[in-house]
Design a protein around this motif. Sequence first.
Motif, PDB file in Angstrom:
ATOM      1  N   GLN A 194       0.848  -1.193   0.000  1.00  0.00           N
ATOM      2  CA  GLN A 194       0.000   0.000   0.000  1.00  0.00           C
ATOM      3  C   GLN A 194       0.882   1.241   0.000  1.00  0.00           C
ATOM      4  OE1 GLN A 194      -3.225  -0.702  -0.371  1.00  0.00           O
ATOM      5  NE2 GLN A 194      -2.613  -2.854  -0.194  1.00  0.00           N
ATOM      6  N   MET A 195       0.477   2.223  -0.766  1.00  0.00           N
ATOM      7  CA  MET A 195       1.191   3.495  -0.833  1.00  0.00           C
ATOM      8  C   MET A 195       0.264   4.584  -0.306  1.00  0.00           C
ATOM      9  SD  MET A 195       3.929   2.288  -2.048  1.00  0.00           S
ATOM     10  CE  MET A 195       4.830   3.830  -2.137  1.00  0.00           C
ATOM     11  N   THR A 196       0.649   5.189   0.791  1.00  0.00           N
ATOM     12  CA  THR A 196      -0.183   6.204   1.438  1.00  0.00           C
ATOM     13  C   THR A 196       0.433   7.576   1.247  1.00  0.00           C
ATOM     14  OG1 THR A 196      -0.862   4.576   3.096  1.00  0.00           O
ATOM     15  CG2 THR A 196      -1.262   6.912   3.588  1.00  0.00           C
ATOM     16  N   GLN A 197      -0.268   8.428   0.521  1.00  0.00           N
ATOM     17  CA  GLN A 197       0.217   9.780   0.276  1.00  0.00           C
ATOM     18  C   GLN A 197      -0.386  10.757   1.252  1.00  0.00           C
ATOM     19  OE1 GLN A 197       0.103   9.683  -4.461  1.00  0.00           O
ATOM     20  NE2 GLN A 197       0.642  11.724  -3.700  1.00  0.00           N
ATOM     21  N   SER A 220      12.722  -0.505  -1.201  1.00  0.00           N
ATOM     22  CA  SER A 220      14.016   0.045  -1.573  1.00  0.00           C
ATOM     23  C   SER A 220      13.811   1.432  -2.181  1.00  0.00           C
ATOM     24  CB  SER A 220      14.742  -0.898  -2.537  1.00  0.00           C
ATOM     25  OG  SER A 220      16.047  -0.438  -2.790  1.00  0.00           O
ATOM     26  N   THR A 221      14.367   1.682  -3.352  1.00  0.00           N
ATOM     27  CA  THR A 221      14.195   3.005  -3.981  1.00  0.00           C
ATOM     28  C   THR A 221      13.290   2.932  -5.208  1.00  0.00           C
ATOM     29  OG1 THR A 221      16.180   2.681  -5.313  1.00  0.00           O
ATOM     30  CG2 THR A 221      16.457   3.816  -3.196  1.00  0.00           C
ATOM     31  N   TYR A 222      12.456   1.899  -5.269  1.00  0.00           N
ATOM     32  CA  TYR A 222      11.673   1.665  -6.488  1.00  0.00           C
ATOM     33  C   TYR A 222      10.361   2.419  -6.438  1.00  0.00           C
ATOM     34  CZ  TYR A 222      15.351  -1.735  -6.711  1.00  0.00           C
ATOM     35  OH  TYR A 222      16.585  -2.327  -6.700  1.00  0.00           O
ATOM     36  N   LEU A 223      10.481   3.734  -6.490  1.00  0.00           N
ATOM     37  CA  LEU A 223       9.357   4.629  -6.306  1.00  0.00           C
ATOM     38  C   LEU A 223       9.437   5.734  -7.357  1.00  0.00           C
ATOM     39  CD1 LEU A 223       8.222   7.469  -4.882  1.00  0.00           C
ATOM     40  CD2 LEU A 223       6.925   5.363  -4.505  1.00  0.00           C
ATOM     41  N   ASN A 224       8.318   5.958  -8.032  1.00  0.00           N
ATOM     42  CA  ASN A 224       8.244   6.990  -9.067  1.00  0.00           C
ATOM     43  C   ASN A 224       7.208   8.035  -8.695  1.00  0.00           C
ATOM     44  OD1 ASN A 224       9.996   5.291 -10.667  1.00  0.00           O
ATOM     45  ND2 ASN A 224       8.175   4.123 -11.259  1.00  0.00           N
ATOM     46  N   TRP A 225       7.402   9.226  -9.200  1.00  0.00           N
ATOM     47  CA  TRP A 225       6.449  10.325  -8.989  1.00  0.00           C
ATOM     48  C   TRP A 225       5.949  10.838 -10.334  1.00  0.00           C
ATOM     49  CZ3 TRP A 225       4.620  11.771  -4.321  1.00  0.00           C
ATOM     50  CH2 TRP A 225       5.358  11.470  -3.169  1.00  0.00           C
ATOM     51  N   TYR A 226       4.640  11.133 -10.379  1.00  0.00           N
ATOM     52  CA  TYR A 226       4.007  11.649 -11.577  1.00  0.00           C
ATOM     53  C   TYR A 226       3.233  12.913 -11.234  1.00  0.00           C
ATOM     54  CZ  TYR A 226       4.889   6.896 -13.219  1.00  0.00           C
ATOM     55  OH  TYR A 226       5.487   5.701 -13.553  1.00  0.00           O
ATOM     56  N   GLN A 227       3.112  13.769 -12.239  1.00  0.00           N
ATOM     57  CA  GLN A 227       2.294  14.974 -12.144  1.00  0.00           C
ATOM     58  C   GLN A 227       1.146  14.835 -13.130  1.00  0.00           C
ATOM     59  OE1 GLN A 227       3.463  18.512 -14.458  1.00  0.00           O
ATOM     60  NE2 GLN A 227       3.559  19.625 -12.528  1.00  0.00           N
ATOM     61  N   THR A 268       3.878  -6.000  -7.294  1.00  0.00           N
ATOM     62  CA  THR A 268       2.639  -5.670  -8.015  1.00  0.00           C
ATOM     63  C   THR A 268       2.374  -4.175  -7.902  1.00  0.00           C
ATOM     64  OG1 THR A 268       1.787  -7.834  -7.415  1.00  0.00           O
ATOM     65  CG2 THR A 268       0.206  -6.232  -8.240  1.00  0.00           C
ATOM     66  N   LEU A 269       2.272  -3.540  -9.067  1.00  0.00           N
ATOM     67  CA  LEU A 269       2.242  -2.081  -9.096  1.00  0.00           C
ATOM     68  C   LEU A 269       1.115  -1.498  -8.258  1.00  0.00           C
ATOM     69  CD1 LEU A 269       2.810  -1.152 -12.840  1.00  0.00           C
ATOM     70  CD2 LEU A 269       4.469  -1.638 -11.066  1.00  0.00           C
ATOM     71  N   THR A 270       1.425  -0.418  -7.569  1.00  0.00           N
ATOM     72  CA  THR A 270       0.392   0.350  -6.894  1.00  0.00           C
ATOM     73  C   THR A 270       0.729   1.829  -6.973  1.00  0.00           C
ATOM     74  OG1 THR A 270       1.522  -0.178  -4.813  1.00  0.00           O
ATOM     75  CG2 THR A 270      -0.530  -1.353  -5.270  1.00  0.00           C
ATOM     76  N   PHE A 271      -0.322   2.619  -7.069  1.00  0.00           N
ATOM     77  CA  PHE A 271      -0.214   4.065  -7.021  1.00  0.00           C
ATOM     78  C   PHE A 271      -0.683   4.557  -5.660  1.00  0.00           C
ATOM     79  CE2 PHE A 271       0.707   5.524 -11.315  1.00  0.00           C
ATOM     80  CZ  PHE A 271       0.365   4.434 -12.107  1.00  0.00           C
ATOM     81  N   GLY A 272      -0.171   5.701  -5.265  1.00  0.00           N
ATOM     82  CA  GLY A 272      -0.704   6.377  -4.101  1.00  0.00           C
ATOM     83  C   GLY A 272      -2.024   7.048  -4.439  1.00  0.00           C
ATOM     84  N   GLY A 273      -2.674   7.582  -3.439  1.00  0.00           N
ATOM     85  CA  GLY A 273      -3.995   8.175  -3.611  1.00  0.00           C
ATOM     86  C   GLY A 273      -3.995   9.575  -4.202  1.00  0.00           C
ATOM     87  N   ALA A 322      -8.324   8.598  -7.988  1.00  0.00           N
ATOM     88  CA  ALA A 322      -6.902   8.339  -8.189  1.00  0.00           C
ATOM     89  C   ALA A 322      -6.653   7.350  -9.327  1.00  0.00           C
ATOM     90  CB  ALA A 322      -6.288   7.802  -6.900  1.00  0.00           C
ATOM     91  N   LEU A 323      -5.406   7.275  -9.722  1.00  0.00           N
ATOM     92  CA  LEU A 323      -4.984   6.306 -10.718  1.00  0.00           C
ATOM     93  C   LEU A 323      -5.021   4.898 -10.131  1.00  0.00           C
ATOM     94  CD1 LEU A 323      -1.822   8.251 -11.941  1.00  0.00           C
ATOM     95  CD2 LEU A 323      -4.001   8.079 -13.156  1.00  0.00           C
ATOM     96  N   GLU A 324      -5.382   3.945 -10.959  1.00  0.00           N
ATOM     97  CA  GLU A 324      -5.404   2.539 -10.559  1.00  0.00           C
ATOM     98  C   GLU A 324      -4.758   1.712 -11.666  1.00  0.00           C
ATOM     99  OE1 GLU A 324      -8.519  -0.976  -9.134  1.00  0.00           O
ATOM    100  OE2 GLU A 324      -9.277   0.699 -10.309  1.00  0.00           O
ATOM    101  N   TRP A 325      -3.695   0.999 -11.312  1.00  0.00           N
ATOM    102  CA  TRP A 325      -3.045   0.126 -12.287  1.00  0.00           C
ATOM    103  C   TRP A 325      -3.890  -1.120 -12.514  1.00  0.00           C
ATOM    104  CZ3 TRP A 325      -0.848  -4.794 -11.090  1.00  0.00           C
ATOM    105  CH2 TRP A 325      -0.296  -5.433 -12.211  1.00  0.00           C
ATOM    106  N   LEU A 326      -3.984  -1.541 -13.795  1.00  0.00           N
ATOM    107  CA  LEU A 326      -4.793  -2.695 -14.156  1.00  0.00           C
ATOM    108  C   LEU A 326      -3.958  -3.893 -14.604  1.00  0.00           C
ATOM    109  CD1 LEU A 326      -7.552  -0.894 -16.258  1.00  0.00           C
ATOM    110  CD2 LEU A 326      -7.633  -1.536 -13.833  1.00  0.00           C
TER     111      LEU A 326
END
Lengths: 106, 125
Positions: free
Chosen positions: A3-6, A30-37, A94-99, B46-50
């Motif tokens: 889970q990614m909590t922003q 680790s450092t496997y974190l990306n940021w998007y705008q 497994t990919l997850t995005f923050g809120g 929010a974005l959700e990966w599929l």
Amino acid sequence: DIQMTQSPSSLSASVGDRVTITCRASQSISTYLNWYQQKPGKAPKLLIYAASSLQSGVPSRFSGSRSGTDFTLTISSLLPEDFATYYCQQSYSTLTFGGGTKVEIK
Amino acid sequence: QITLRESGPTLVKPTQTLTLTCTFSGFSLSTSGVGVGWIRQPPGKALEWLALIYWDDDKRYSPSLKSRLTITKDTSKNQVVLTMTNMDPVDTATYYCAHYLRLDSSGYVWYFDHWGQGTLVTVSS
């Protein structure tokens, strides 16, 4: 799943302000974190990858850092074009995005 | 120059199957360290990966939606297709496809560096 909590979910700031957004992972990534705008009606844009590496073409006022499972996106001096929503995303498993964090004009 | 474009129906009925196509240019999905992913975003949320498909045809799915999703690729056509079964109004969202790139041989540093413009899919009877 990781889970990614922003935080915060939103903030109000003025042009010229220093803005900090945090993303906390539920376990080590680790450092496997990306940021998007993301701007309204537009696709997300990659800003930072691997926690602190600036994507080509992204202004240097954007920076990223890591402390354990806490990750920070910092905008050193907010410009009008920086008002947007920011998302973190982990690529460790497994990919997850923050809120998301919406940066609004004060 | 990498570009991606999503296409498919804008309106589907509940219980129907959604089929979306991502047509891309500027890269090959047979190149090592490359993938294409699908991400969605309900209005105001929010974005959700599929799903993801990699150059070697490895596939990954969101655990919460895995039973409903299928991702395939046609390398010769430069297309990736996502199908989602049993659509529901809560699946109303903008659906994006994106180029997923591996930075190095470690295998963990991956990111979405190019995105399509997205396509809004509404689920309603």
